[in-house]
Design a protein around this motif. Structure first.
Motif, PDB file in Angstrom:
ATOM      1  N   GLY A 206       0.795  -1.225   0.000  1.00  0.00           N
ATOM      2  CA  GLY A 206       0.000   0.000   0.000  1.00  0.00           C
ATOM      3  C   GLY A 206       0.827   1.273   0.000  1.00  0.00           C
ATOM      4  O   GLY A 206       0.518   2.221  -0.733  1.00  0.00           O
ATOM      5  N   LEU A 207       1.874   1.318   0.810  1.00  0.00           N
ATOM      6  CA  LEU A 207       2.701   2.528   0.885  1.00  0.00           C
ATOM      7  C   LEU A 207       3.470   2.756  -0.411  1.00  0.00           C
ATOM      8  O   LEU A 207       3.634   3.898  -0.855  1.00  0.00           O
ATOM      9  N   LEU A 208       3.953   1.683  -1.032  1.00  0.00           N
ATOM     10  CA  LEU A 208       4.638   1.827  -2.321  1.00  0.00           C
ATOM     11  C   LEU A 208       3.662   2.321  -3.377  1.00  0.00           C
ATOM     12  O   LEU A 208       4.005   3.193  -4.194  1.00  0.00           O
ATOM     13  N   CYS A 209       2.451   1.782  -3.364  1.00  0.00           N
ATOM     14  CA  CYS A 209       1.435   2.217  -4.328  1.00  0.00           C
ATOM     15  C   CYS A 209       1.136   3.709  -4.144  1.00  0.00           C
ATOM     16  O   CYS A 209       1.005   4.449  -5.125  1.00  0.00           O
ATOM     17  N   GLN A 210       1.070   4.147  -2.912  1.00  0.00           N
ATOM     18  CA  GLN A 210       0.832   5.574  -2.630  1.00  0.00           C
ATOM     19  C   GLN A 210       1.971   6.435  -3.162  1.00  0.00           C
ATOM     20  O   GLN A 210       1.742   7.482  -3.792  1.00  0.00           O
ATOM     21  N   LEU A 211       3.220   5.988  -2.937  1.00  0.00           N
ATOM     22  CA  LEU A 211       4.387   6.727  -3.416  1.00  0.00           C
ATOM     23  C   LEU A 211       4.371   6.851  -4.934  1.00  0.00           C
ATOM     24  O   LEU A 211       4.570   7.949  -5.487  1.00  0.00           O
ATOM     25  N   LEU A 212       4.118   5.734  -5.616  1.00  0.00           N
ATOM     26  CA  LEU A 212       4.123   5.752  -7.079  1.00  0.00           C
ATOM     27  C   LEU A 212       2.977   6.584  -7.638  1.00  0.00           C
ATOM     28  O   LEU A 212       3.145   7.318  -8.619  1.00  0.00           O
ATOM     29  N   THR A 213       1.823   6.493  -7.012  1.00  0.00           N
ATOM     30  CA  THR A 213       0.670   7.271  -7.477  1.00  0.00           C
ATOM     31  C   THR A 213       0.951   8.762  -7.399  1.00  0.00           C
ATOM     32  O   THR A 213       0.541   9.535  -8.281  1.00  0.00           O
ATOM     33  N   ARG A 214       1.636   9.186  -6.357  1.00  0.00           N
ATOM     34  CA  ARG A 214       1.984  10.606  -6.223  1.00  0.00           C
ATOM     35  C   ARG A 214       2.949  11.062  -7.309  1.00  0.00           C
ATOM     36  O   ARG A 214       3.077  12.260  -7.567  1.00  0.00           O
ATOM     37  N   HIS A 215       3.636  10.113  -7.933  1.00  0.00           N
ATOM     38  CA  HIS A 215       4.511  10.433  -9.067  1.00  0.00           C
ATOM     39  C   HIS A 215       3.760  10.365 -10.388  1.00  0.00           C
ATOM     40  O   HIS A 215       4.374  10.519 -11.451  1.00  0.00           O
ATOM     41  N   GLY A 216       2.472  10.099 -10.337  1.00  0.00           N
ATOM     42  CA  GLY A 216       1.693  10.011 -11.554  1.00  0.00           C
ATOM     43  C   GLY A 216       1.638   8.626 -12.161  1.00  0.00           C
ATOM     44  O   GLY A 216       1.180   8.462 -13.301  1.00  0.00           O
ATOM     45  N   VAL A 217       2.090   7.609 -11.422  1.00  0.00           N
ATOM     46  CA  VAL A 217       2.072   6.234 -11.920  1.00  0.00           C
ATOM     47  C   VAL A 217       0.685   5.629 -11.686  1.00  0.00           C
ATOM     48  O   VAL A 217       0.109   5.757 -10.614  1.00  0.00           O
ATOM     49  N   LYS A 218       0.161   4.973 -12.690  1.00  0.00           N
ATOM     50  CA  LYS A 218      -1.116   4.261 -12.559  1.00  0.00           C
ATOM     51  C   LYS A 218      -0.815   2.882 -11.990  1.00  0.00           C
ATOM     52  O   LYS A 218      -0.403   1.967 -12.713  1.00  0.00           O
ATOM     53  N   ALA A 219      -1.000   2.720 -10.690  1.00  0.00           N
ATOM     54  CA  ALA A 219      -0.564   1.510 -10.006  1.00  0.00           C
ATOM     55  C   ALA A 219      -1.702   0.842  -9.250  1.00  0.00           C
ATOM     56  O   ALA A 219      -2.651   1.503  -8.808  1.00  0.00           O
ATOM     57  N   GLU A 220      -1.582  -0.471  -9.111  1.00  0.00           N
ATOM     58  CA  GLU A 220      -2.499  -1.256  -8.299  1.00  0.00           C
ATOM     59  C   GLU A 220      -1.694  -2.361  -7.631  1.00  0.00           C
ATOM     60  O   GLU A 220      -0.582  -2.683  -8.056  1.00  0.00           O
ATOM     61  N   VAL A 221      -2.261  -2.942  -6.586  1.00  0.00           N
ATOM     62  CA  VAL A 221      -1.579  -3.992  -5.833  1.00  0.00           C
ATOM     63  C   VAL A 221      -2.301  -5.318  -6.038  1.00  0.00           C
ATOM     64  O   VAL A 221      -3.532  -5.379  -5.985  1.00  0.00           O
ATOM     65  N   GLN A 222      -1.519  -6.369  -6.282  1.00  0.00           N
ATOM     66  CA  GLN A 222      -2.063  -7.725  -6.331  1.00  0.00           C
ATOM     67  C   GLN A 222      -1.260  -8.607  -5.378  1.00  0.00           C
ATOM     68  O   GLN A 222      -0.032  -8.667  -5.484  1.00  0.00           O
TER      69      GLN A 222
END
Length: 281
Positions: A206-222
């Motif tokens: 979750g924290l990595l997904c939050q970091l990447l999203t703030r950089h504009g990355v379209k991310a999801e966790v599986q």
């Protein structure tokens, strides 16, 4: 954000064209400069021998390495020229013994944003291919993109699998891969059997997904169960399931000696990969 200085190293005439084609594709897309190094490797290990024969063996081996370096340099130049006039590039060749290979590769890798290399395992590959990858990552401190036999289909992968296990190596790989991650249509943060008592037990990835999203990355966790004996097998199947164009992973979480003798996710993944693998340590 983009890679502006890209390096490719070829130690075999059979893989030089594949490496330079992939590196040139990325360099043109990101408006980067591409440097290429052709290596002729003296693989001689002279031990006990008759008096005088050691020098002869060394001379023959060095001449063979020099000829190989010239062949690789010619292949690299042809590959560069075929990329078109918009590619900025330079090519050089060098001859090295196996023992001096690490310093030679590391010196050039330290000043590259990305090192693009062919898959190190195969019928035409020798021990120097794996040594080049390790030298670039460990002593050169550069991220490495390993290109499989079928080559690189796109300089901007659309679907990326990011292997996440909360390790230092995985975090370094995620940060170094940002130029690719930001251009992707979807980044799947892949967590396999997260520890029940780890710091991310309530929200794996979750924290990595939050970091990447703030950089504009379209991310999801599986989150995946380890349903196969090896982590690398689960990752390979997952890449096929999501039709991934690229796998991002931390490299050599164990010692290189242990990976070489007992195997590990890094070595196993490189041996079987069907997609390009972005690695950092």
């Amino acid at each position: 954000m983009a890679y502006k200085s890209i390096l490719t190293i070829a130690a075999s005439p059979d893989t030089a064209a594949r490496a330079v084609e992939a590196a040139g594709l990325i360099a043109r897309k990101m408006d980067a400069h591409l440097d290429a190094l052709g290596l002729g490797v003296d693989r001689t290990q002279v031990g006990y021998s008759y008096v005088g024969s050691g020098a002869v063996i060394l001379q023959v081996a060095m001449e063979r390495a020099e000829e190989e370096a010239r062949q690789i340099e010619t292949t690299l130049k042809s590959g560069m020229a075929a990329q078109g006039p918009e590619l900025r590039w330079s090519v050089e060749s060098a001859v090295s013994q196996m023992g001096a290979l690490t310093d030679l590769v590391a010196t050039r890798a330290r000043y590259a944003d990305l090192v693009v290399l062919p898959k190190p395992y195969g019928k035409t590959q020798g021990p120097e291919a794996e040594a080049v990858i390790e030298a670039a990552m460990f002593e050169g401190m550069a991220p490495v993109l390993v290109v499989p036999e079928k080559g690189l289909t796109s300089a901007e992968p659309k679907r990326i699998a990011l292997a996440w296990n909360q390790s230092r190596e995985a975090m370094v790989a995620a940060r170094r891969a940002l130029p690719f991650l930001k251009r992707a249509e979807m980044v799947t943060i892949t967590v396999i059997d997260p520890p029940a008592h780890g710091p991310e037990r309530s929200d794996p990835g979750g924290l990595l997904c939050q970091l990447l999203t703030r950089h504009g990355v379209k991310a999801e966790v599986q989150v995946l169960a380890r349903t196969l004996p090896r982590i690398s097998d689960v990752l390979a199947r997952h890449c096929r399931d999501i039709n991934a164009d690229l796998l991002v992973m931390g490299a050599y979480g164990h010692s290189r000696f242990r990976e070489a003798i007992l195997g590990g996710a890094t070595r196993n993944m490189l041996e079987q990969t069907e997609v390009p693998v972005f690695m950092a340590h």
